[in-house]
Design an enzyme around this catalytic site. Sequence first.
Site, PDB file in Angstrom:
ATOM      1  N   SER A 143       0.670  -1.247   0.238  1.00  0.00           N
ATOM      2  CA  SER A 143       0.025  -0.150  -0.003  1.00  0.00           C
ATOM      3  C   SER A 143       0.791   0.949  -0.194  1.00  0.00           C
ATOM      4  CB  SER A 143      -0.963   0.002   0.850  1.00  0.00           C
ATOM      5  OG  SER A 143      -1.499   0.760   1.673  1.00  0.00           O
ATOM      6  N   TYR A 156      -1.905  -0.762  10.434  1.00  0.00           N
ATOM      7  CA  TYR A 156      -1.855  -1.500   8.757  1.00  0.00           C
ATOM      8  C   TYR A 156      -0.970  -0.558   8.270  1.00  0.00           C
ATOM      9  CZ  TYR A 156      -4.234  -1.419   4.302  1.00  0.00           C
ATOM     10  OH  TYR A 156      -3.911  -1.583   3.211  1.00  0.00           O
TER      11      TYR A 156
HETATM   12  N1  NAD Z   1      -8.417  -0.276  -1.308  1.00  0.00           N
HETATM   13  C1  NAD Z   1      -7.988   0.200  -0.882  1.00  0.00           C
HETATM   14  O1  NAD Z   1      -8.068   1.585  -0.578  1.00  0.00           O
HETATM   15  C2  NAD Z   1      -6.713  -0.286  -0.723  1.00  0.00           C
HETATM   16  C3  NAD Z   1      -4.980   0.403  -0.954  1.00  0.00           C
HETATM   17  C4  NAD Z   1      -4.009  -0.542  -0.552  1.00  0.00           C
HETATM   18  C5  NAD Z   1      -3.612  -1.495  -0.760  1.00  0.00           C
HETATM   19  N2  NAD Z   1      -5.340  -2.137  -0.549  1.00  0.00           N
HETATM   20  C6  NAD Z   1      -5.243  -3.857  -0.673  1.00  0.00           C
HETATM   21  O2  NAD Z   1      -5.706  -4.656  -1.151  1.00  0.00           O
HETATM   22  C7  NAD Z   1      -5.259  -5.721  -0.566  1.00  0.00           C
HETATM   23  C8  NAD Z   1      -7.719  -5.963  -1.578  1.00  0.00           C
HETATM   24  O3  NAD Z   1      -8.497  -5.286  -0.620  1.00  0.00           O
HETATM   25  P1  NAD Z   1      -9.455  -4.751  -1.178  1.00  0.00           P
HETATM   26  O4  NAD Z   1      -9.081  -2.821  -0.959  1.00  0.00           O
HETATM   27  O5  NAD Z   1      -9.865  -5.471  -2.776  1.00  0.00           O
HETATM   28  O6  NAD Z   1     -10.549  -4.946   0.183  1.00  0.00           O
HETATM   29  P2  NAD Z   1     -11.374  -6.141   0.518  1.00  0.00           P
HETATM   30  O7  NAD Z   1     -12.157  -6.020   1.464  1.00  0.00           O
HETATM   31  O8  NAD Z   1     -12.458  -5.524  -0.575  1.00  0.00           O
HETATM   32  O9  NAD Z   1     -11.002  -7.458  -0.070  1.00  0.00           O
HETATM   33  C9  NAD Z   1     -10.590  -8.146   0.723  1.00  0.00           C
HETATM   34  C10 NAD Z   1     -10.462  -9.845   0.921  1.00  0.00           C
HETATM   35  O10 NAD Z   1      -9.253 -10.400   1.965  1.00  0.00           O
HETATM   36  C11 NAD Z   1     -10.032 -11.095   2.551  1.00  0.00           C
HETATM   37  N3  NAD Z   1      -9.566 -11.885   3.739  1.00  0.00           N
HETATM   38  C12 NAD Z   1      -9.650 -11.228   4.522  1.00  0.00           C
HETATM   39  N4  NAD Z   1      -9.100 -11.353   5.564  1.00  0.00           N
HETATM   40  C13 NAD Z   1      -8.340 -12.731   4.979  1.00  0.00           C
HETATM   41  C14 NAD Z   1      -7.848 -13.775   5.645  1.00  0.00           C
HETATM   42  N5  NAD Z   1      -7.648 -14.440   7.066  1.00  0.00           N
HETATM   43  N6  NAD Z   1      -7.971 -14.689   4.933  1.00  0.00           N
HETATM   44  C15 NAD Z   1      -7.826 -14.857   3.806  1.00  0.00           C
HETATM   45  N7  NAD Z   1      -8.979 -13.901   2.940  1.00  0.00           N
HETATM   46  C16 NAD Z   1      -9.203 -12.583   3.750  1.00  0.00           C
HETATM   47  C17 NAD Z   1     -11.195 -10.766   2.976  1.00  0.00           C
HETATM   48  O11 NAD Z   1     -12.426 -11.840   2.785  1.00  0.00           O
HETATM   49  C18 NAD Z   1     -11.632  -9.464   1.906  1.00  0.00           C
HETATM   50  O12 NAD Z   1     -12.461 -10.843   0.463  1.00  0.00           O
HETATM   51  C19 NAD Z   1      -5.549  -5.780   1.080  1.00  0.00           C
HETATM   52  O13 NAD Z   1      -4.416  -6.482   0.852  1.00  0.00           O
HETATM   53  C20 NAD Z   1      -5.111  -4.232   1.232  1.00  0.00           C
HETATM   54  O14 NAD Z   1      -5.215  -4.186   1.796  1.00  0.00           O
HETATM   55  C21 NAD Z   1      -6.914  -2.148  -0.961  1.00  0.00           C
END
Ligand code: NAD
Length: 258
Positions: A143, A156
């Site tokens: 991130s 985080y």
């Molecule tokens: N959305 C943003 O703004 C953003 C920005 C930077 C980084 N990220 C990163 O991107 C990645 C995906 O996030 P997203 O935005 O799609 O969010 P999201 O919440 O839509 O998806 C995250 C997924 O991870 C799954 N998950 C959580 N804990 C888990 C576990 N213990 N085992 C298996 N699966 C698990 C959840 O069920 C969910 O489906 C994450 O690592 C997040 O930190 C997101």
Amino acid sequence: MNRFTGRVAIVTGAAGGIGLAACERFASEGATVVAVDLATTDLGAAVAAAESAGGTALAVGADVTKSDEVAGYVQAAMDNFGRVDVLFNNAGIEGTYYPMVDYPEADFDRVIAVNVRGVWLGIKYAVPAMIAGGGGAIVNTASVAGLFGSRGISPYSASKHAVAGLTKSAALELATSGVRVNAVCPAPIETRMMRSLETFIGGENADDIRKTLAERLPAQRYGEPHEVAALAAFLASDEASYITGSLYPIDGGYSAGR
Ligand SMILES: NC(=O)c1ccc[n+]([C@@H]2O[C@H](COP(=O)([O-])OP(=O)(O)OC[C@H]3O[C@@H](n4cnc5c(N)ncnc54)[C@H](O)[C@@H]3O)[C@@H](O)[C@H]2O)c1
């Protein structure tokens, strides 16, 4: 493009916004996708997205913090498809939003468990399978919070700095093994995760928070999941054959300066 024809790509966090877009992207380029998320999460949309993109997908329920379940998703890929070429190590949680001194211990532990231990376990169990098949590529989801400090979400931010450390260390250890390891570093992306943070920070005024956060970005908008998926697919492909140990911001210009 068909950069993944004959290849098997594991995507964790596949039921989420970025993971679902990645399932679709890898499948559209010929990959067989193993879509992993918590056992309690419905992976139907990820499988449907991969199939409507012309590919094949297998849903595997697993908690990425549990070593037997991580070993299980790698084994499921091997048992069903015989190889693992790509791991998009993407499952993650945002935790809650408090100043560091008020942050609940249990929330801290869960963020570190999912975002750090989960990524490490994915590398630990996927790498031997990749090497057995002649090599592969791992893309971790860090991130911009892994490049800079972030108020209110210190665990985080710490967890994503740790993902950067795991990425670089794995790349060094694996540099001559045929396995490349890189990370994507998104700024806010249009998924459930940002809706959750906006609500946590703003309550009833979540829409105002969203507007403020978007205006802080040079591009004046959040990114889209498919934009992150496109970068992950590039890094996982042979086009990135000389790229390992690198962190790629995908942030509408955020890390270019203030
Ligand atoms: N959305 C943003 O703004 C953003 C920005 C930077 C980084 N990220 C990163 O991107 C990645 C995906 O996030 P997203 O935005 O799609 O969010 P999201 O919440 O839509 O998806 C995250 C997924 O991870 C799954 N998950 C959580 N804990 C888990 C576990 N213990 N085992 C298996 N699966 C698990 C959840 O069920 C969910 O489906 C994450 O690592 C997040 O930190 C997101």
